[in-house]
Design an enzyme around this catalytic site. Structure first.
Site, PDB file in Angstrom:
ATOM      1  N   TYR A  76     -10.909  -5.057   4.996  1.00 28.13           N
ATOM      2  CA  TYR A  76     -11.247  -4.021   4.349  1.00 28.13           C
ATOM      3  C   TYR A  76     -10.611  -3.413   3.811  1.00 28.13           C
ATOM      4  O   TYR A  76      -9.737  -2.323   4.775  1.00 28.13           O
ATOM      5  CB  TYR A  76     -12.434  -2.866   4.151  1.00 28.13           C
ATOM      6  N   GLU A 131      21.541  -8.493  -3.955  1.00 24.73           N
ATOM      7  CA  GLU A 131      20.680  -8.438  -4.872  1.00 24.73           C
ATOM      8  C   GLU A 131      21.020  -9.598  -5.781  1.00 24.73           C
ATOM      9  O   GLU A 131      21.608  -9.074  -5.728  1.00 24.73           O
ATOM     10  CB  GLU A 131      19.970  -7.523  -5.732  1.00 24.73           C
ATOM     11  N   ALA A 179     -14.508 -16.617  -1.362  1.00 21.47           N
ATOM     12  CA  ALA A 179     -14.875 -17.241  -1.816  1.00 21.47           C
ATOM     13  C   ALA A 179     -14.795 -17.482  -3.253  1.00 21.47           C
ATOM     14  O   ALA A 179     -13.621 -17.066  -3.824  1.00 21.47           O
ATOM     15  CB  ALA A 179     -15.754 -14.955  -3.127  1.00 21.47           C
ATOM     16  N   VAL A 196      11.451 -10.065  -2.835  1.00 18.66           N
ATOM     17  CA  VAL A 196      11.709 -10.037  -3.970  1.00 18.66           C
ATOM     18  C   VAL A 196      10.993  -9.620  -4.750  1.00 18.66           C
ATOM     19  O   VAL A 196      11.088 -10.684  -6.345  1.00 18.66           O
ATOM     20  CB  VAL A 196      12.448 -11.712  -4.397  1.00 18.66           C
ATOM     21  N   GLY A 230      -7.891  -4.121   1.469  1.00 21.57           N
ATOM     22  CA  GLY A 230      -7.087  -4.615   1.054  1.00 21.57           C
ATOM     23  C   GLY A 230      -5.876  -5.004   1.270  1.00 21.57           C
ATOM     24  O   GLY A 230      -5.299  -4.203   2.903  1.00 21.57           O
ATOM     25  N   HIS A 239       7.235  30.399  -6.737  1.00 19.36           N
ATOM     26  CA  HIS A 239       8.109  30.445  -6.262  1.00 19.36           C
ATOM     27  C   HIS A 239       8.064  30.876  -4.412  1.00 19.36           C
ATOM     28  O   HIS A 239       7.348  31.836  -3.739  1.00 19.36           O
ATOM     29  CB  HIS A 239       8.902  31.952  -6.717  1.00 19.36           C
ATOM     30  N   LYS A 279       3.927   3.576   3.886  1.00 19.75           N
ATOM     31  CA  LYS A 279       4.194   5.589   3.837  1.00 19.75           C
ATOM     32  C   LYS A 279       4.416   5.680   5.915  1.00 19.75           C
ATOM     33  O   LYS A 279       4.886   6.513   5.825  1.00 19.75           O
ATOM     34  CB  LYS A 279       3.693   5.942   3.519  1.00 19.75           C
ATOM     35  N   GLY A 312      16.497  -9.080  -2.116  1.00 19.95           N
ATOM     36  CA  GLY A 312      15.968  -7.829  -2.714  1.00 19.95           C
ATOM     37  C   GLY A 312      16.230  -6.272  -2.672  1.00 19.95           C
ATOM     38  O   GLY A 312      15.312  -6.168  -1.736  1.00 19.95           O
ATOM     39  N   GLU A 367     -15.253 -10.362   0.961  1.00 21.21           N
ATOM     40  CA  GLU A 367     -13.971 -10.019   1.592  1.00 21.21           C
ATOM     41  C   GLU A 367     -13.631 -11.423   2.820  1.00 21.21           C
ATOM     42  O   GLU A 367     -13.930 -10.514   3.200  1.00 21.21           O
ATOM     43  CB  GLU A 367     -13.588  -8.464   1.856  1.00 21.21           C
TER      44      GLU A 367
END
Length: 489
Positions: A43, A209, A118, A291, A45, A465, A56, A186, A39
């Site tokens: 870690y 857009e 790499a 975009v 990504g 419910h 989020k 976008g 990496e």
């Protein structure tokens, strides 16, 4: 002093520690394979560090602030103050906890971790360049390699992410203050999610857009609900316009990729152009380019391994996640659409199990997707039109959230659940959900498709419910012509 190039070997080499790569590495190690994970940055990504998780976190925080300040109809009166730096620090804490957890999980499962970039030397070895002066490089020979290098934000001409006012999605999640005016280029899922966030933080948001509507790829009635809510938050949409350039307010020379000027403080003007050549100008303080994303392969020296990308820049794979070079696999965003973290993780598991000699293969019939707008969108499987095109005679059921007791008690009752099934057999083929917690509700339909469940199975399952999940049951009943709490179609 420069460290010399040493050569070591590994059974499984994984390049990239995002959701596809680290999952593949852990699963390979769990099968007893000597596994090395390379990496170059962090870690987890893009997803954990700059995408899914931080966005989020911001979405949740913006919702808290907006809901608290707009709950007079519930008898609640508040005027929340937003500290973006405090929000950012909280977000960074969440990210740090998760990325640290990924590193610990890899080590606990016996994965060898290597930091660096790499690039292929040939079809059975890579050179890993270590960051930092004097760190040198090393050669790793492998029996099997899994490429999981992910994707990056797509740039457009004249909008260089190196220019201070021009933001990528990653940049937008690292701002120290909320801009007064934000121009978003976008109206796809990334643009719509971040437009909603900044609108709820009292930013004046304008979206341009080049296509005719928001959220291309989603059915009109689904996108319409989200667009209407965004407009209610003050977001202004301008369709059929492509961003062509920007300049500082008062400057006569347009800013482009060649002009990395510092913002004067008075804002910028963004120019757009229609297909007919008609130009428009929009005032802003920042411009967010959202975009799409492109696969990261430029650092890999693919040609040395005999690998080629397709016309869209992806590494094509078969049902075993293997490329056309024996022993080299590709997973996640670099392997093509859909660019979804959970899809990449599944591909990583399949690749690792194939290498371990297991009879694993990819099955894409039930990959859910979610858009974390307001309200959320959750989809899986086929739409009605897709079912017809595939030769099915679809039975379709729909249940509106304004007929859901639980949705009404949350104050969020826009949207619906729609279930698509085969009329002859009742087998569930897909679902489109737009409304509160759609990203969670779609999981039930995903399981139904995966296990070959029918409308009757969904309708006969007793749901708690009052909950939002009852809407899934009600939509299934509606498709069967047996709805109780909405009119049958």
């Amino acid at each position: 002093m420069v460290v010399g190039d040493v050569t070591t070997g590994t059974e499984v080499l994984v390049i990239g520690a995002g959701p596809g790569g680290y999952v593949a590495a852990i699963r390979a190690a769990q099968h007893g394979l000597d596994t090395t994970l390379v990496e170059k940055e962090a870690y987890g990504g893009t997803c954990l560090n700059h995408g899914c998780i931080p966005s989020k976190a911001y979405i949740t925080a913006a919702d808290v602030a907006h809901d608290a300040g707009n709950a007079e109809h519930m008898g609640i009166h508040a005027d929340p103050a937003v500290d973006l730096m405090g929000m950012r620090e909280w977000k960074d804490g969440v990210v740090s906890q998760l990325t640290g957890g990924v590193e610990k999980l890899c080590k606990a499962n016996g994965v060898n971790l290597v930091e660096g970039t790499a690039s292929f030397k040939d079809e059975s070895s890579v050179r890993v360049a270590h960051g930092g002066e004097g760190q040198g490089s090393e050669t790793l020979e492998f029996e099997h390699c899994i490429v999981a290098t992910g994707s990056r934000p797509l740039q457009i001409p004249n909008f260089d992410f190196g220019d201070e006012p021009v933001l990528s999605s990653r940049d937008a999640l690292s701002l120290e203050t909320v801009p007064d005016r934000l121009l978003v280029v976008g109206a796809g899922y990334i643009g719509m999610e971040l437009s909603t966030v900044f609108a709820k933080l009292d930013c004046e948001v304008t979206v341009v857009e080049m296509l005719d509507d928001a959220l291309p790829g989603y059915e009109d009635d689904v996108a319409r609900v989200v667009k209407k809510r965004a407009e209610g938050l003050g977001v202004e949409f301008n369709f059929g316009e492509a961003a062509s350039g920007w300049q500082e307010t008062g400057d006569s020379e347009a800013q482009g990729a060649s002009g990395n000027r510092t913002q004067s403080g008075d804002g910028i003007v963004v120019t757009t152009e229609t297909e007919d050549g008609e130009e428009s100008e929009y005032d802003a303080d920042k411009v967010l380019v959202a975009v799409g994303r492109q696969p990261v392969t430029d650092t890999l020296d693919l040609e040395n391994a005999g690998l080629e990308t397709n016309e869209n820049g992806f590494l094509e794979t078969d049902e075993r996640a293997e490329t056309d070079v024996d022993g080299i696999y590709a997973v996640g965003d670099v392997a093509g659409e859909p660019m979804l973290a959970h899809k990449g993780s599944k591909e990583g598991i399949v690749a690792a199990e194939v290498i371990a000699g297991e009879p694993a293969a990819l099955d894409y019939q039930a990959i859910p997707a979610a858009v974390f707008t307001d309200p959320e969108i959750g989809t899986v499987g086929m739409t009605e039109a897709e079912a017809e095109e595939a030769g099915f005679e679809p039975a379709v059921g729909k249940f509106p959230f304004n007929a859901s007791g639980r949705a009404l008690t949350t104050g969020d009752s826009e949207g619906f659940v729609r279930i698509v099934a085969d009329d002859g057999t009742g087998f569930v083929l897909g679902a489109q959900i737009v409304g509160p917690e759609a990203s969670e509700l779609v999981a039930e339909v995903t399981l139904a498709i995966e296990m070959g469940a029918t409308l009757e199975d969904l309708a006969a399952t007793i749901h708690t419910h009052p909950t939002l999940s009852e809407a899934v049951m009600e939509a299934a009943e509606n498709a069967m012509g047996e709805a109780i709490h909405t009119l049958n179609r």
